[in-house]
Design a protein around this motif. Structure first.
Motif, PDB file in Angstrom:
ATOM      1  N   PRO A 222      -6.812   1.290  -7.430  1.00 20.39           N
ATOM      2  CA  PRO A 222      -5.765   2.306  -7.571  1.00 20.39           C
ATOM      3  C   PRO A 222      -5.587   3.151  -6.314  1.00 20.39           C
ATOM      4  O   PRO A 222      -4.477   3.569  -5.999  1.00 20.39           O
ATOM      5  CB  PRO A 222      -6.247   3.145  -8.757  1.00 20.39           C
ATOM      6  CG  PRO A 222      -7.727   2.931  -8.813  1.00 20.39           C
ATOM      7  CD  PRO A 222      -7.931   1.509  -8.371  1.00 20.39           C
ATOM      8  N   LEU A 223      -6.654   3.375  -5.587  1.00 18.47           N
ATOM      9  CA  LEU A 223      -6.551   4.137  -4.338  1.00 18.47           C
ATOM     10  C   LEU A 223      -5.752   3.359  -3.304  1.00 18.47           C
ATOM     11  O   LEU A 223      -4.891   3.917  -2.615  1.00 18.47           O
ATOM     12  CB  LEU A 223      -7.938   4.448  -3.781  1.00 18.47           C
ATOM     13  CG  LEU A 223      -7.959   5.157  -2.428  1.00 18.47           C
ATOM     14  CD1 LEU A 223      -7.356   6.556  -2.549  1.00 18.47           C
ATOM     15  CD2 LEU A 223      -9.368   5.230  -1.878  1.00 18.47           C
ATOM     16  N   THR A 224      -6.020   2.063  -3.211  1.00 12.74           N
ATOM     17  CA  THR A 224      -5.306   1.232  -2.257  1.00 12.74           C
ATOM     18  C   THR A 224      -3.818   1.189  -2.566  1.00 12.74           C
ATOM     19  O   THR A 224      -2.976   1.260  -1.666  1.00 12.74           O
ATOM     20  CB  THR A 224      -5.882  -0.195  -2.257  1.00 12.74           C
ATOM     21  OG1 THR A 224      -7.272  -0.137  -1.935  1.00 12.74           O
ATOM     22  CG2 THR A 224      -5.170  -1.078  -1.251  1.00 12.74           C
ATOM     23  N   LEU A 225      -3.476   1.079  -3.842  1.00 11.63           N
ATOM     24  CA  LEU A 225      -2.073   1.065  -4.244  1.00 11.63           C
ATOM     25  C   LEU A 225      -1.391   2.387  -3.899  1.00 11.63           C
ATOM     26  O   LEU A 225      -0.251   2.413  -3.422  1.00 11.63           O
ATOM     27  CB  LEU A 225      -1.945   0.791  -5.747  1.00 11.63           C
ATOM     28  CG  LEU A 225      -2.414  -0.586  -6.212  1.00 11.63           C
ATOM     29  CD1 LEU A 225      -2.327  -0.672  -7.738  1.00 11.63           C
ATOM     30  CD2 LEU A 225      -1.583  -1.691  -5.572  1.00 11.63           C
ATOM     31  N   LYS A 226      -2.090   3.483  -4.138  1.00 11.60           N
ATOM     32  CA  LYS A 226      -1.548   4.805  -3.814  1.00 11.60           C
ATOM     33  C   LYS A 226      -1.287   4.931  -2.322  1.00 11.60           C
ATOM     34  O   LYS A 226      -0.211   5.377  -1.886  1.00 11.60           O
ATOM     35  CB  LYS A 226      -2.525   5.891  -4.267  1.00 11.60           C
ATOM     36  CG  LYS A 226      -2.102   7.302  -3.898  1.00 11.60           C
ATOM     37  CD  LYS A 226      -3.150   8.315  -4.330  1.00 11.60           C
ATOM     38  CE  LYS A 226      -2.754   9.732  -3.911  1.00 11.60           C
ATOM     39  NZ  LYS A 226      -3.788  10.728  -4.304  1.00 11.60           N
ATOM     40  N   ILE A 227      -2.280   4.529  -1.511  1.00 18.36           N
ATOM     41  CA  ILE A 227      -2.145   4.595  -0.058  1.00 18.36           C
ATOM     42  C   ILE A 227      -0.979   3.733   0.407  1.00 18.36           C
ATOM     43  O   ILE A 227      -0.138   4.148   1.214  1.00 18.36           O
ATOM     44  CB  ILE A 227      -3.450   4.139   0.619  1.00 18.36           C
ATOM     45  CG1 ILE A 227      -4.560   5.166   0.388  1.00 18.36           C
ATOM     46  CG2 ILE A 227      -3.235   3.910   2.121  1.00 18.36           C
ATOM     47  CD1 ILE A 227      -5.935   4.685   0.835  1.00 18.36           C
TER      48      ILE A 227
END
Length: 278
Positions: A222-227
């Protein structure tokens, strides 16, 4: 008791009160259904409800993907013309109400772009004017073969200027201007050719295909998608050199994230990564 109700709502086990947007959960996917047929118009109430749910999803760690769908034969007919027309009797001929309507619509579209979770449009039926704007604003869009699209404002003396913002960021200039100047309806295959939708599928498989997209995306960090989502929309508005400078900095910060360390380690070690969202 309030905590129990909130938990049941999150789990999708509690019937939700009637409103312009129906909310349901399927695992980590939040499904928002425009529930004001036959037009599913973007009234003030519809836009407020949709924006609130999108912003809530952005803050909810258990939500990985948001799907926007619609009930009935029309995905979204755009702004509520009856609601707008009623305010022509106001002392200012409706100016204040018109300003609020288009400001709220712009805020909704920007909330979708700003949402750290990917947003998918599931389109079956007509998406017209601000309804097309909604589809074009979503990160991904999947349409049934029966879906149609148009920006028909020129037919009624009202150019689709705000839908043009999202349309012109998806279709080429010539294609966007064709739709805006003629107001003609295009079919789903043409919408895909123009870049408005990712895929066109038979109606009976629409939900299945959207769910597959959602499941695939939800399996990522989820962090990668947000970034990645934030960087995509920022860099696309930059010049080439600035875009490379900016995304290089993003890549460095992303490399230092725990999830990148875990993901690369899992790839090298030939195992499944365990995402922590950090």
């Amino acid at each position: 008791m309030a905590d129990v109700v909130a938990m049941k709502r999150q789990e999708g086990t509690l019937p939700l009160p009637a409103g312009p947007v129906a909310v349901a959960r399927d695992g980590s996917t939040l499904r928002l259904t425009l529930a004001s047929p036959p037009a599913n118009a973007l009234s003030l109430a519809m836009m407020a409800a949709l924006k609130a749910e999108i912003e809530r999803a952005g803050e909810d760690a258990s939500v990985r993907v948001v799907v926007i769908a619609a009930s009935g034969k029309v995905f979204c007919a755009g702004h509520d013309l009856k609601e707008l027309t009623a305010h022509r009797a106001d002392a200012d001929r409706g100016r204040a109400f018109f300003e609020r309507t288009f400001a709220d619509c712009s805020a909704l579209m920007q909330a979708i772009v700003a949402c750290p979770k990917p947003v998918i449009a599931e389109v079956d039926g007509l998406a017209t004017a601000a309804g097309l704007q909604l589809v074009a604003t979503c990160d991904l869009a999947v349409a049934s073969h029966e879906a149609t699209f148009c920006t028909p404002g020129v037919h009624i003396g009202l150019f689709c200027s705000t839908p043009m913002v999202a349309l012109s960021r998806n279709a080429s200039r010539k294609q966007a201007m064709e739709m805006l100047l003629t107001g003609e309806t295009i079919d789903a295959a043409t919408a895909k050719e123009f870049g408005l939708v990712n895929r066109v599928v038979p109606r009976e498989y629409l939900n299945q295909v959207v769910n597959k997209y959602a499941e695939t995306i939800a399996s990522k960090s989820p962090l990668t998608l947000k970034i990645g989502k934030e960087a995509f929309y920022k860099q696309v508005e930059m010049g080439l050199a600035d875009a490379y400078d900016y995304t290089a900095r993003v890549m460095v910060d992303n490399m230092l994230a725990r999830d990148a360390e875990e993901g690369i380690g899992a790839f090298v070690g030939k195992r499944k990564p365990e995402w922590k969202g950090e």
